[in-house]
Enzyme design. Structure first.
Site, mmCIF file in Angstrom:
data_model
loop_
_atom_site.group_PDB
_atom_site.id
_atom_site.type_symbol
_atom_site.label_atom_id
_atom_site.label_comp_id
_atom_site.label_asym_id
_atom_site.label_seq_id
_atom_site.Cartn_x
_atom_site.Cartn_y
_atom_site.Cartn_z
ATOM 1 N N HIS A 200 30.040 7.207 37.101
ATOM 2 C CA HIS A 200 29.463 5.952 37.599
ATOM 3 C C HIS A 200 30.283 5.379 38.761
ATOM 4 C CE1 HIS A 200 26.091 5.335 34.830
ATOM 5 N NE2 HIS A 200 26.834 6.012 33.971
ATOM 6 N N THR A 201 30.934 6.257 39.486
ATOM 7 C CA THR A 201 31.672 5.820 40.676
ATOM 8 C C THR A 201 30.910 6.172 41.958
ATOM 9 O OG1 THR A 201 32.859 7.898 40.473
ATOM 10 C CG2 THR A 201 34.015 5.926 39.716
ATOM 11 N N SER B 92 19.647 18.372 35.188
ATOM 12 C CA SER B 92 18.528 19.271 35.462
ATOM 13 C C SER B 92 17.722 18.729 36.644
ATOM 14 C CB SER B 92 17.641 19.414 34.226
ATOM 15 O OG SER B 92 17.248 18.146 33.762
ATOM 16 N N GLY C 268 22.549 15.654 30.385
ATOM 17 C CA GLY C 268 23.661 15.161 31.203
ATOM 18 C C GLY C 268 24.228 16.215 32.134
ATOM 19 N N TYR D 120 20.676 2.204 33.783
ATOM 20 C CA TYR D 120 21.318 2.731 34.995
ATOM 21 C C TYR D 120 21.091 1.749 36.160
ATOM 22 C CZ TYR D 120 22.975 6.202 38.354
ATOM 23 O OH TYR D 120 23.698 6.862 39.323
ATOM 24 N N GLY E 263 17.753 16.314 30.055
ATOM 25 C CA GLY E 263 18.298 15.149 29.360
ATOM 26 C C GLY E 263 19.634 15.412 28.692
ATOM 27 N N ASP F 236 25.283 14.482 41.943
ATOM 28 C CA ASP F 236 24.613 15.615 41.298
ATOM 29 C C ASP F 236 24.062 16.615 42.313
ATOM 30 O OD1 ASP F 236 25.194 14.049 39.170
ATOM 31 O OD2 ASP F 236 23.128 13.569 38.632
HETATM 32 C C1 GLA Z 1 23.747 10.344 36.884
HETATM 33 C C2 GLA Z 1 23.473 10.081 38.367
HETATM 34 C C3 GLA Z 1 24.739 10.309 39.199
HETATM 35 C C4 GLA Z 1 25.929 9.544 38.624
HETATM 36 C C5 GLA Z 1 26.064 9.784 37.123
HETATM 37 C C6 GLA Z 1 27.124 8.932 36.512
HETATM 38 O O1 GLA Z 1 24.034 11.690 36.681
HETATM 39 O O2 GLA Z 1 22.449 10.922 38.842
HETATM 40 O O3 GLA Z 1 24.492 9.947 40.541
HETATM 41 O O4 GLA Z 1 25.822 8.180 38.919
HETATM 42 O O5 GLA Z 1 24.834 9.553 36.450
HETATM 43 O O6 GLA Z 1 28.376 9.277 37.016
#
Ligand code: GLA
Length: 385
Positions: free
Chosen positions: A34-35, A125, A122, A220, A120, A170
């Site tokens: 979450h950075t 996908s 993490g 989010y 889903g 991602d």
């Molecule tokens: C999801 C989002 C990313 C990132 C993470 C948390 O995967 O797609 O951009 O914010 O959560 O680090």
């Protein structure tokens, strides 16, 4: 679960042309959660979990998509790209939409895709879908775009077409990953460097909670908003603040009165997480795995208590890991509210740990936890021309 061969053969059954084959990679993130949307730092790597694509142009204006994993199809005209009620199709359409925004004209394409990257979980996908499709389209139509440009395009598609205010981690990790290395990415400048992932006697294991809570999307968006609110409040008092990336703990403290308790704790987590990432890099370089594990636990604590994006199942898995002597540390990974924990486990303790975790998790939640042994691989790529 589908393999590249399944995808290619399903394509041949449906369409008559010779397809281009692409594999889109999932990702892990060592630390820096979450950075990214706060213009901070992340440390992801691409992994050997894939979405495979077979893609060919069809000489018409129509696109035909088939999602083999769920046996679902979607068809539309390039003249009329708009968000549909089929979530999966939107990830692909968003890429075409972004290319159209750049006035790049394409022909219709036939696409079959599927793979072994659980949705889903993490492991992103969604980025594997976007990255794989974007690279495939570029290669098919000879568009001159670098991998970084493709990551930016896929990221814009998430933000603008899908309406998810996510960061770029991602898509960047999926497209720029390299075997055996993590990517230290500055999400503001997009400068990056590769960091050798030498974990000594340890390895990384993912354990899947098997849950994906509906809260994820709206929470989010709330976190993104809360972080912006915090940064804006600090910017009222201090010069040169564009995002939480620029805020120090001292500055945050000086503004504490101006923030709600919730916004304060979210901001504090983000600032500390950026600091942890830099500590983690140092520990990785020095091979200090126990201390790295401690940092992962602190990140989890922050994500769970201050950032509030964990859930009972994730917390339970991390507690189990914490109580096992063969584990240096563990944390939830990705956006939160379900998916996997990332565990830094001594190679010699792996079997014992897995047996223990699976038994206890089943006892608590009646869910058979799956685990994934990871290989850090080269990112999304064309498989055969
Ligand atoms: C999801 C989002 C990313 C990132 C993470 C948390 O995967 O797609 O951009 O914010 O959560 O680090």
């Amino acid at each position: 679960m589908n393999t590249l061969e399944n995808i290619a053969s399903a394509f041949r059954d449906k369409f008559s042309s010779q397809p281009l084959l692409v594999q889109g990679c999932g990702r892990i993130n060592i630390i820096g959660e979450h950075t990214d949307y706060n213009e901070g730092f992340v440390l992801p790597a691409s992994i050997n979990k894939y979405i495979y694509f077979a893609i060919a142009e069809n000489g018409t204006n129509e696109c035909h998509f088939h999602a083999l994993d769920i046996n679902d199809s979607y068809q539309f005209s390039l003249d009329n790209i708009k968000k549909s009620d089929k979530g999966w199709a939107n990830y692909l359409m968003g890429i075409l939409d972004q290319l159209q925004q750049e006035d790049i004209l394409l022909e219709g394409v036939d696409v079959v895709f599927g793979g072994d990257l659980p949705i889903g979980s993490g492991m992103s996908s969604s980025a594997a879908l976007e990255a794989g499709f974007a690279l495939g389209i570029c290669s098919l139509f000879n568009l001159q775009k670098s991998r970084q440009e493709l990551a930016q395009l896929a990221h814009r598609s998430s933000n603008n077409f899908l309406g998810i205010p996510s960061g770029i981690m991602d898509q960047f990790a999926s497209l720029l990953g390299q075997r055996g290395q993590a990517i230290k990415l500055d999400c503001r400048s997009l400068q990056y460097e590769y960091v050798q992932l030498d974990l000594k006697d340890y390895e990384l294991l993912l354990i899947n909670t098997g849950v994906s809570h509906a809260l994820a999307n709206s929470a989010y968006k709330d976190r993104v908003r809360e972080c912006r609110e915090g940064a804006e409040a600090v910017a009222q008092k201090f010069e040169g603040i564009q995002s939480l990336r620029d805020v120090s703990l001292e500055q945050l403290e000086a503004c504490r009165e101006d923030l709600t308790a919730v916004v304060y704790q979210r901001c504090r987590y983000v600032i500390e997480e950026n600091e942890r990432l830099h500590q983690a890099l140092h520990l990785l370089t020095n091979g200090e795995m126990e201390a790295l594990g401690e940092l992962l636990l602190r990140t989890h604590e922050g994500l769970s208590k201050a950032y509030e994006v964990s859930c009972r199942e994730l917390d339970f898995l991390v507690e189990l890991a914490k109580g096992h002597e063969g584990v240096a540390g563990a944390r939830m990974m990705g956006g939160g509210f379900g998916g996997c924990t990332l565990n830094l486990v001594k190679k010699s303790a792996k079997e014992d740990f897995l047996k223990y975790v699976k038994k206890e998790y089943y006892r608590a939640f009646s869910i058979q936890a799956e685990h994934y042994e990871l290989e850090i691989v080269d990112g999304t790529d064309i498989v055969r021309g």
